[in-house]
Design a protein around this motif. Sequence first.
Motif, PDB file in Angstrom:
ATOM      1  N   PRO A 152     -35.856 -21.531  19.141  1.00 58.54           N
ATOM      2  CA  PRO A 152     -36.186 -20.189  18.608  1.00 58.54           C
ATOM      3  C   PRO A 152     -35.143 -19.602  17.702  1.00 58.54           C
ATOM      4  O   PRO A 152     -35.549 -18.769  16.607  1.00 58.54           O
TER       5      PRO A 152
ATOM      6  N   SER B 273     -48.309 -24.221  23.882  1.00 55.76           N
ATOM      7  CA  SER B 273     -48.207 -22.851  24.512  1.00 55.76           C
ATOM      8  C   SER B 273     -49.476 -22.397  25.157  1.00 55.76           C
ATOM      9  O   SER B 273     -50.385 -22.543  24.661  1.00 55.76           O
TER      10      SER B 273
ATOM     11  N   THR C 101     -40.642 -14.548  21.365  1.00 56.03           N
ATOM     12  CA  THR C 101     -41.383 -14.825  22.499  1.00 56.03           C
ATOM     13  C   THR C 101     -40.941 -16.097  23.115  1.00 56.03           C
ATOM     14  O   THR C 101     -40.651 -16.137  24.414  1.00 56.03           O
ATOM     15  N   SER C 102     -40.608 -17.132  22.353  1.00 56.79           N
ATOM     16  CA  SER C 102     -40.115 -18.326  23.089  1.00 56.79           C
ATOM     17  C   SER C 102     -38.721 -18.117  23.506  1.00 56.79           C
ATOM     18  O   SER C 102     -38.440 -18.909  24.528  1.00 56.79           O
TER      19      SER C 102
ATOM     20  N   ILE D 227     -42.910 -15.821  17.218  1.00 54.11           N
ATOM     21  CA  ILE D 227     -42.708 -16.896  17.990  1.00 54.11           C
ATOM     22  C   ILE D 227     -41.263 -17.169  18.399  1.00 54.11           C
ATOM     23  O   ILE D 227     -40.857 -17.356  19.724  1.00 54.11           O
TER      24      ILE D 227
ATOM     25  N   GLU E 293     -44.623 -20.769  27.358  1.00 58.10           N
ATOM     26  CA  GLU E 293     -44.446 -20.181  25.668  1.00 58.10           C
ATOM     27  C   GLU E 293     -43.461 -21.040  25.118  1.00 58.10           C
ATOM     28  O   GLU E 293     -42.255 -20.482  24.643  1.00 58.10           O
ATOM     29  N   TRP E 294     -43.796 -22.428  24.846  1.00 56.41           N
ATOM     30  CA  TRP E 294     -42.718 -23.233  24.391  1.00 56.41           C
ATOM     31  C   TRP E 294     -43.418 -24.294  23.271  1.00 56.41           C
ATOM     32  O   TRP E 294     -44.467 -24.416  23.193  1.00 56.41           O
ATOM     33  N   TYR E 295     -42.496 -25.144  22.596  1.00 58.48           N
ATOM     34  CA  TYR E 295     -42.732 -25.895  21.538  1.00 58.48           C
ATOM     35  C   TYR E 295     -43.137 -27.209  22.087  1.00 58.48           C
ATOM     36  O   TYR E 295     -43.724 -28.018  21.340  1.00 58.48           O
TER      37      TYR E 295
ATOM     38  N   TYR F 273     -45.737 -25.235  18.601  1.00 58.54           N
ATOM     39  CA  TYR F 273     -45.859 -24.258  19.598  1.00 58.54           C
ATOM     40  C   TYR F 273     -47.290 -23.816  19.716  1.00 58.54           C
ATOM     41  O   TYR F 273     -47.648 -23.550  21.117  1.00 58.54           O
TER      42      TYR F 273
END
Length: 779
Positions: free
Chosen positions: A635, A616, A656-657, A653, A621-623, A612
């Motif tokens: 998530p 991000s 958010t993700s 995280i 906002e990702w892995y 992440y």
Amino acid sequence: MKNNIYSPKTDKMIGQPTIKGYDHSVYPRIDSKTIYLKEPKRTQNKAEILVISSYPPRECGIATYSQDLITALNIKFSNSFNIRICALECGKSDLVYPKEVKWTLDTTEFLDYMNLAEKINDDNRIQTVLIQHEFGFYRDQEQAFVQMLYEILKHVIVVFHTVLQKPNEQLKSEIKNIADACQSIIVMTKTSADILINEYGVSAHKITTIAHGTHLVPHLSEIFLKEKYDLTGKKVLTTFGLLSSGKSIETTLNALPAIVKQIPNVMFLIIGKTHPEVVKNENERYRDSLELKVKELGIHDNVRFINKYLDLPELLEYLQLTDIYVFTTNDPNQAVSGTFVYAMSCGCPIISTPIPHAKEVLTEDTGIIFDFLNSGQLATGVIRLLNDNGLRKSIITNTLQKIVSTSWENSAVAHALLIEKMAPDKIRIQYNLPAINLNHVKAMTTDFGMIQFSKINQPNLNSGYTIDDNARALVATCMCYKLTGEKESINDILKYLAFIKFCQQPKGDFLNYVDKDKNFTAQNEEVNLDDSNGRALWALGYVVSLKEILPKIIVNEAVEIFDKALQQMKTVYSPRAMAFIIKGIYFYHKGKNTNNHQDIVKIFATRLFEMYKHESNTSWEWYESYLTYANSILPEAMLYAWKMTGETIYKDIARTSFNFLLSHTFNAEGIDVISNRSWLQKGQERGHFGEQPIDVAYTIMTLGKFFDEFKDEDYISKMEIAFNWFLGNNRLHQIVYNPCTGGCYDGLEETHVNLNQGAESTLSYLMSRLTIEKYKNEQ
């Protein structure tokens, strides 16, 4: 949530549950399994829709049409509005109508029209009036009918069942008056819409095309049905409908001698009693003439008259055993045929005269069209199809694909959306929750496990088995057992658990692919199996979490398999595999009430955290640098990691993700999961089409877990939106869940649903439905 469960009334077949909306006698499954849960209290004072139409017990094609449509609307939307009927009568009648019939209209009496308009205007519950129009209904009082339309102060929708080409000025004026007096018009074919626009001058924005509805059927064994109806060994041609000279049955009779010469075992079924209005005017003269022709042509061994009005279940069985459906008429202006589309819904290859409906629906790959009254062309077409099994099977598959969008369930969705559009301040569409139907899961499960694929709804044993599907089946069956406590589920839990153990290798890891003969396939060496191993551990962990309700022997077995497998998993780096393993450990932890394996959770959560951090930024906002399949599990796993370790960064995280994922999954129209045709790459536009039930299911399940933790009602709202994707609230406005079989179609493509109902899709729907059950009263 605003969904509600629809509960059918007492079944006609004692000891078998009803597939809602259908008479179960057409689906003779002794082991049928449908679960009806307590029905929530319904909202009172709902808006009312008044349907003006002929209606059973009157024997009339439009009466049947209206009853089928209303049944479908009630099944899907009974919590959105009430439906009442004003039944059309031609003079005095002693018919006894069902309770949904509110009023009757004598179409021969002028004052009846005016009185009806006044009653409609005075009834504050009525918001929309849906009128079925056929010229014969109102021919005695055409002016009164149009005047009634102008007098009605509610929203009026007129459904034209016939649209005549090349109208004279009088007819054009009459139709224009009707169009001007209503707010919306429904036709059943694009051809009819074009005629109204181009030849009558009706505004296109007023016209909605909704195809004639068709019934979903379970596609029972042809051999079984032919034996049932004493047709074993016969090649069956069928036509049905209320008999009249307009049906041109003699066209087929005249073709039969040539057909019989080539195919002696042919049998032509003429199903249906004579139309009541025909009997009233000429008794049985037309039927008598047909019987005489059969005698003259010497084909009495090849023709069977079934002189009665068949109940729907029996009719659908006759159509399912039919080798070719023959549609004939001598009326080129007949816009639509209900018999024609019913036959298509049963997979019948069609040979038809060239009515507009046939020309629009039938192509080279779905049937044959021949000229009016041309018995020679008909005979040639029948012989060709009966002698070419490959062609006939291809036509059956193509026909089913083409007709599936016209199911009554889809017709109900289209009508409901139009009704909502007409009165948005009075009516809000709410999809009813279907009963939990395990029939297709049972059909796909052998003594060994759950079969991977199906051809339409028929299990394809040649596709073999996977640990992926049997892990999902284990989770879904445990969820069902947790909800109902039905002991029958225990046998299935044992079966799916045994399959997982069968796939476990000496070192503890799992193979995924098993053929029909219980041999591991070469595919296990060709693909990465980490995700499959992760799903197996999720399923095993979920079993352990239910140790308070499951038999001890099952839980102990799951623990043993889980512990042996987990030691091999530390080297896994696949993000989704790590996420599924975290999920499995979380449930295992709940069941065992221990912190064992927390070290593995921290290893995997740290890896996901590092991914992440690497990928991000403020807009991504990702892995990973892309969104692919089963996205929500990432998530969700981070949420579980926080709950097990207390590391708040995992929670931050996770939230958010997940919110980032939701922003790319939901839009103003509903849910639109990432396409399996093209992943969403960072910085690029996303692709569409190729929406898979599995991604919708994972989204629903993750939404539930996030709601449990954060109590954000937006998660509940999105769960409802996502689940309604299965019920028709999607890009195509078509059902993805098949309530007849209990199966789920394999995906939503660009223009159609994938008709196959494989294990992954069916289990995805079932897990979604069971998840929704937990949260249905949260809003």
